[in-house]
Design a protein around this motif. Sequence first.
Motif, PDB file in Angstrom:
ATOM      1  N   GLU A   1      -5.394   4.890   6.981  1.00 42.41           N
ATOM      2  CA  GLU A   1      -5.736   5.927   6.005  1.00 42.41           C
ATOM      3  C   GLU A   1      -4.854   7.155   6.208  1.00 42.41           C
ATOM      4  O   GLU A   1      -4.313   7.726   5.245  1.00 42.41           O
TER       5      GLU A   1
ATOM      6  N   SER B   1      -1.269   6.587   5.179  1.00 42.17           N
ATOM      7  CA  SER B   1      -1.147   6.616   3.725  1.00 42.17           C
ATOM      8  C   SER B   1      -1.041   8.045   3.210  1.00 42.17           C
ATOM      9  O   SER B   1      -0.244   8.342   2.312  1.00 42.17           O
TER      10      SER B   1
ATOM     11  N   THR C   1      -5.373   4.645  -3.770  1.00 45.00           N
ATOM     12  CA  THR C   1      -5.170   4.558  -2.321  1.00 45.00           C
ATOM     13  C   THR C   1      -6.513   4.570  -1.593  1.00 45.00           C
ATOM     14  O   THR C   1      -6.666   3.903  -0.568  1.00 45.00           O
TER      15      THR C   1
ATOM     16  N   SER D   1       2.199   9.653   1.244  1.00 40.94           N
ATOM     17  CA  SER D   1       2.083  10.396  -0.013  1.00 40.94           C
ATOM     18  C   SER D   1       2.702  11.783   0.118  1.00 40.94           C
ATOM     19  O   SER D   1       3.355  12.272  -0.816  1.00 40.94           O
TER      20      SER D   1
ATOM     21  N   ASN E   1      -7.628   0.867  -2.145  1.00 37.69           N
ATOM     22  CA  ASN E   1      -6.738  -0.111  -1.500  1.00 37.69           C
ATOM     23  C   ASN E   1      -6.656   0.054   0.007  1.00 37.69           C
ATOM     24  O   ASN E   1      -6.648  -0.935   0.753  1.00 37.69           O
ATOM     25  N   ASP E   2      -6.593   1.298   0.479  1.00 41.03           N
ATOM     26  CA  ASP E   2      -6.303   1.559   1.888  1.00 41.03           C
ATOM     27  C   ASP E   2      -7.545   1.737   2.746  1.00 41.03           C
ATOM     28  O   ASP E   2      -7.483   1.551   3.961  1.00 41.03           O
TER      29      ASP E   2
ATOM     30  N   ASN F   1       0.838  -1.204   0.000  1.00 43.40           N
ATOM     31  CA  ASN F   1       0.000   0.000   0.000  1.00 43.40           C
ATOM     32  C   ASN F   1       0.871   1.252   0.000  1.00 43.40           C
ATOM     33  O   ASN F   1       0.582   2.226  -0.711  1.00 43.40           O
TER      34      ASN F   1
ATOM     35  N   VAL G   1       2.368   1.995  -3.480  1.00 45.25           N
ATOM     36  CA  VAL G   1       1.403   2.610  -4.398  1.00 45.25           C
ATOM     37  C   VAL G   1       1.235   4.090  -4.063  1.00 45.25           C
ATOM     38  O   VAL G   1       1.249   4.953  -4.959  1.00 45.25           O
ATOM     39  N   ALA G   2       1.094   4.412  -2.787  1.00 44.20           N
ATOM     40  CA  ALA G   2       0.929   5.806  -2.370  1.00 44.20           C
ATOM     41  C   ALA G   2       2.141   6.637  -2.776  1.00 44.20           C
ATOM     42  O   ALA G   2       1.999   7.764  -3.286  1.00 44.20           O
TER      43      ALA G   2
END
Length: 386
Positions: free
Chosen positions: A249, A252, A95, A256, A98-99, A75, A78-79
């Motif tokens: 969340e 994430s 995200t 990012s 997925n998250d 995860n 990807v972020a």
Amino acid sequence: MPDLTNRPVFGAEHHEFRALVREFLAREVLPNAEAWEQAGIMDKQVYKAAASAGVLGFSVPEEYGGLGIDDFRYNAIVAEELAIAGGVANGLALTLINDILAPYLLRLTTEEQKQRWLVPLASGDMTFAIAMSEPGAGSDLAGIRTSARRDGDDWVINGQKTFISNGILSDAVVVVCRTDPEAGHKGFSLIVVEDGAPGFERGRKLDKIGLKTQDTAELYFADCRVPAGNLLGTEGRGFMHLMENLPSERLSIAISGIAGARRTFEQTVQYAKDRQAFGQSIGSFQANRFTLAEMATELDIAQVYIDNCISRVLDGTFSAVDASKAKWWCTELHKKVVDQCLQLHGGYGYMLEYPVARDYQDVRISTILGGTTQIMKEIIGRDLGF
């Protein structure tokens, strides 16, 4: 492009996955940037491509069409890669799905619901949104007024939601409803409203400062009827279900933030080397050199904290307070870095043809979504006993 590979928290298999994510973005997203920018929304088919590439729904067990990867590092990758790609990639709801959405559908669904929602999520045939915010309830979730009442075999929902990411393209929305007005925090439930449900309407696509290709919408429910079987999790435990997923969340968002800040910073370092003023590069002036030095240091320190947070997710010791610290600090740092980098670009930084100008527009939401900086500090302060 930031080098994010030399970090002990990641292994060889994660580096391979990072390369896969970058290849997917280069093939399916970046070539479409101009068209999606002009349309103000992206092509929904990109989510099928993401699922096919293994970038979407990888945490879903194999029996439901996913890869069965229960590892938050994927995860995080990807972020980071979405943030590094920047621009239109920031508008992808990968995200979000997925998250946030995938964990709800993994943890709270019945077998019938898994077949109905989790399988198409893993294939990219269905996209999802979650509807919490309302015109009168943002950070204060207890102020939610959207209601749902049982009527025979149905739930009947009335209310309005706003600022809903993926609100236009989503095929189903997890709606936070008040199902018992007298029960306080124990009176909320999560109900899935699928596209086409009677009484469900999407409002306008909201016009925002940044993230222009990410569709953000208003949603309306007027005696909206959905089957009783669309209840997600346990009736009356909706607030607790939300709280269980908020730490990942918020982490994430922090991940990012640092990756995006690094991208802008490294582009600015190169600009400061290339741009000449008074017969020398602008980066060679002490004031500018010190500004860049401070940003480099702060980003390195923040990255260490982020990687420690990821490690704590893996060993099960990561807390909501840890997430609040990461979220507010890293997003505020991201905003600060982008602002300073734009200043170093001078007049060119104000021109949208330069990535830093787009970054300046896109970064502003980061200290608001997922819980404002002020709410994060409130959570931390209460943990200190105040």
